[in-house]
Motif scaffolding. Structure first.
Motif, PDB file in Angstrom:
ATOM      1  N   LEU A  35       0.813  -1.212   0.000  1.00 25.70           N
ATOM      2  CA  LEU A  35       0.000   0.000   0.000  1.00 25.70           C
ATOM      3  C   LEU A  35       0.852   1.270   0.000  1.00 25.70           C
ATOM      4  N   TRP A  36       2.033   1.198   0.580  1.00 20.65           N
ATOM      5  CA  TRP A  36       2.857   2.395   0.716  1.00 20.65           C
ATOM      6  C   TRP A  36       4.208   2.209   0.066  1.00 20.65           C
ATOM      7  N   THR A  37       4.224   1.881  -1.170  1.00 19.50           N
ATOM      8  CA  THR A  37       5.507   1.671  -1.823  1.00 19.50           C
ATOM      9  C   THR A  37       5.813   2.856  -2.732  1.00 19.50           C
ATOM     10  N   ASP A  38       7.062   3.280  -2.722  1.00 16.22           N
ATOM     11  CA  ASP A  38       7.499   4.359  -3.593  1.00 16.22           C
ATOM     12  C   ASP A  38       8.079   3.805  -4.885  1.00 16.22           C
ATOM     13  N   LYS A  39       8.261   2.525  -4.916  1.00 16.27           N
ATOM     14  CA  LYS A  39       8.849   1.892  -6.088  1.00 16.27           C
ATOM     15  C   LYS A  39       7.792   1.758  -7.169  1.00 16.27           C
ATOM     16  N   VAL A  40       8.232   1.915  -8.384  1.00 13.35           N
ATOM     17  CA  VAL A  40       7.346   1.742  -9.520  1.00 13.35           C
ATOM     18  C   VAL A  40       7.778   0.478 -10.235  1.00 13.35           C
ATOM     19  N   GLU A  41       6.840  -0.406 -10.398  1.00 10.11           N
ATOM     20  CA  GLU A  41       7.136  -1.627 -11.121  1.00 10.11           C
ATOM     21  C   GLU A  41       6.788  -1.393 -12.576  1.00 10.11           C
ATOM     22  N   ALA A  42       7.781  -1.548 -13.435  1.00 10.95           N
ATOM     23  CA  ALA A  42       7.561  -1.329 -14.862  1.00 10.95           C
ATOM     24  C   ALA A  42       8.060  -2.538 -15.620  1.00 10.95           C
ATOM     25  N   GLU A  43       7.307  -2.882 -16.630  1.00  5.50           N
ATOM     26  CA  GLU A  43       7.713  -3.996 -17.469  1.00  5.50           C
ATOM     27  C   GLU A  43       8.208  -3.402 -18.773  1.00  5.50           C
ATOM     28  N   VAL A  44       9.451  -3.694 -19.091  1.00  5.93           N
ATOM     29  CA  VAL A  44      10.063  -3.137 -20.294  1.00  5.93           C
ATOM     30  C   VAL A  44      10.215  -4.249 -21.309  1.00  5.93           C
ATOM     31  N   GLN A  45       9.738  -3.965 -22.497  1.00  2.85           N
ATOM     32  CA  GLN A  45       9.908  -4.929 -23.577  1.00  2.85           C
ATOM     33  C   GLN A  45      10.838  -4.327 -24.604  1.00  2.85           C
ATOM     34  N   GLY A  46      11.699  -5.128 -25.137  1.00  2.00           N
ATOM     35  CA  GLY A  46      12.647  -4.640 -26.126  1.00  2.00           C
ATOM     36  C   GLY A  46      14.034  -4.589 -25.526  1.00  2.00           C
ATOM     37  N   THR A  47      14.915  -3.914 -26.220  1.00  2.00           N
ATOM     38  CA  THR A  47      16.311  -3.834 -25.799  1.00  2.00           C
ATOM     39  C   THR A  47      16.571  -2.475 -25.168  1.00  2.00           C
ATOM     40  N   VAL A  48      17.214  -2.485 -24.039  1.00  2.00           N
ATOM     41  CA  VAL A  48      17.578  -1.255 -23.346  1.00  2.00           C
ATOM     42  C   VAL A  48      19.061  -1.036 -23.580  1.00  2.00           C
ATOM     43  N   VAL A  49      19.417   0.173 -24.056  1.00  2.00           N
ATOM     44  CA  VAL A  49      20.818   0.493 -24.328  1.00  2.00           C
ATOM     45  C   VAL A  49      21.224   1.638 -23.414  1.00  2.00           C
ATOM     46  N   PHE A  50      22.298   1.443 -22.674  1.00  2.00           N
ATOM     47  CA  PHE A  50      22.831   2.482 -21.808  1.00  2.00           C
ATOM     48  C   PHE A  50      23.988   3.156 -22.538  1.00  2.00           C
ATOM     49  N   VAL A  51      23.977   4.490 -22.562  1.00  2.00           N
ATOM     50  CA  VAL A  51      24.995   5.238 -23.268  1.00  2.00           C
ATOM     51  C   VAL A  51      25.710   6.116 -22.268  1.00  2.00           C
ATOM     52  N   ASN A  52      27.022   6.163 -22.338  1.00  2.00           N
ATOM     53  CA  ASN A  52      27.837   7.017 -21.486  1.00  2.00           C
ATOM     54  C   ASN A  52      27.694   8.439 -22.006  1.00  2.00           C
ATOM     55  N   GLU A  53      27.336   9.401 -21.156  1.00  2.00           N
ATOM     56  CA  GLU A  53      27.094  10.786 -21.576  1.00  2.00           C
ATOM     57  C   GLU A  53      28.320  11.422 -22.201  1.00  2.00           C
ATOM     58  N   SER A  54      29.498  11.020 -21.780  1.00  2.00           N
ATOM     59  CA  SER A  54      30.722  11.640 -22.330  1.00  2.00           C
ATOM     60  C   SER A  54      30.947  11.207 -23.788  1.00  2.00           C
ATOM     61  N   GLU A  55      30.280  10.169 -24.222  1.00  2.00           N
ATOM     62  CA  GLU A  55      30.450   9.694 -25.580  1.00  2.00           C
ATOM     63  C   GLU A  55      29.423  10.292 -26.538  1.00  2.00           C
ATOM     64  N   ILE A  56      28.461  11.067 -26.027  1.00  2.00           N
ATOM     65  CA  ILE A  56      27.432  11.656 -26.868  1.00  2.00           C
ATOM     66  C   ILE A  56      27.982  12.934 -27.492  1.00  2.00           C
ATOM     67  N   PRO A  57      27.949  13.064 -28.840  1.00  2.00           N
ATOM     68  CA  PRO A  57      28.474  14.283 -29.472  1.00  2.00           C
ATOM     69  C   PRO A  57      27.548  15.479 -29.204  1.00  2.00           C
ATOM     70  N   ASP A  58      28.143  16.680 -29.168  1.00  2.00           N
ATOM     71  CA  ASP A  58      27.369  17.904 -28.907  1.00  2.00           C
ATOM     72  C   ASP A  58      26.577  18.316 -30.081  1.00  2.00           C
TER      73      ASP A  58
END
Length: 143
Positions: free
Chosen positions: A120-143
């Motif tokens: 009843l009192w949870t701050d967590k959000v349960e989300a179901e993600v479908q597909g591929t998740v890609v993490f990108v390092n911010e220093s590698e993103i061109p301006d």
């Protein structure tokens, strides 16, 4: 499962109590002279071993509260259906034990535990993600 003889069942019951095969054999009626070997032999017999295991499981299940039992108890505390004992002075230093309603703090704690159980009192959000998740390092993103 084959039926145990009365002597084998008494042996198994005594073994559950004491954990000592020799002592259990003597109490079950076996000769003191052969109790040690009979006790060890009985522990290797599949029917006796199965009986002992079943009895031990039953004892354990009776000792341990089920989740339904815990939830039912917490609900009854929260609703004020439980009482607790306390001492009340009766004069001249004497006391008596009386039953009182469970206090508000205990009822609130029971409600809190039930609320946590039911999320009843949870701050967590349960989300179901479908597909591929890609993490990108911010220093590698061109301006």
């Amino acid at each position: 499962m084959a039926k145990l003889t009365l002597k084998q069942q008494r042996f198994a019951d005594e073994y559950i109590i004491s954990g000592n095969a020799t002592e259990a054999a003597i109490k079950a009626g076996y000769s003191k002279k052969t109790a040690r070997s009979i006790g060890q032999e009985n522990l290797t017999k599949p029917d006796i071993e199965k009986y002992i295991d079943e009895q031990m499981q039953q004892l354990e299940s009776e000792k341990i509260a089920s989740k339904e039992e815990v939830l039912s108890y917490l609900t009854s505390v929260m609703r004020g259906e439980q009482t607790e004992q306390t001492l009340r002075g009766t004069g001249e230093g004497a006391q008596s034990i009386i039953d009182i309603d469970v206090g508000a703090k205990d009822r609130i704690k029971a409600a809190e535990l039930l609320g946590k159980r039911h999320r009843l009192w949870t701050d967590k959000v349960e989300a179901e993600v479908q597909g591929t998740v890609v993490f990108v390092n911010e220093s590698e993103i061109p301006d």
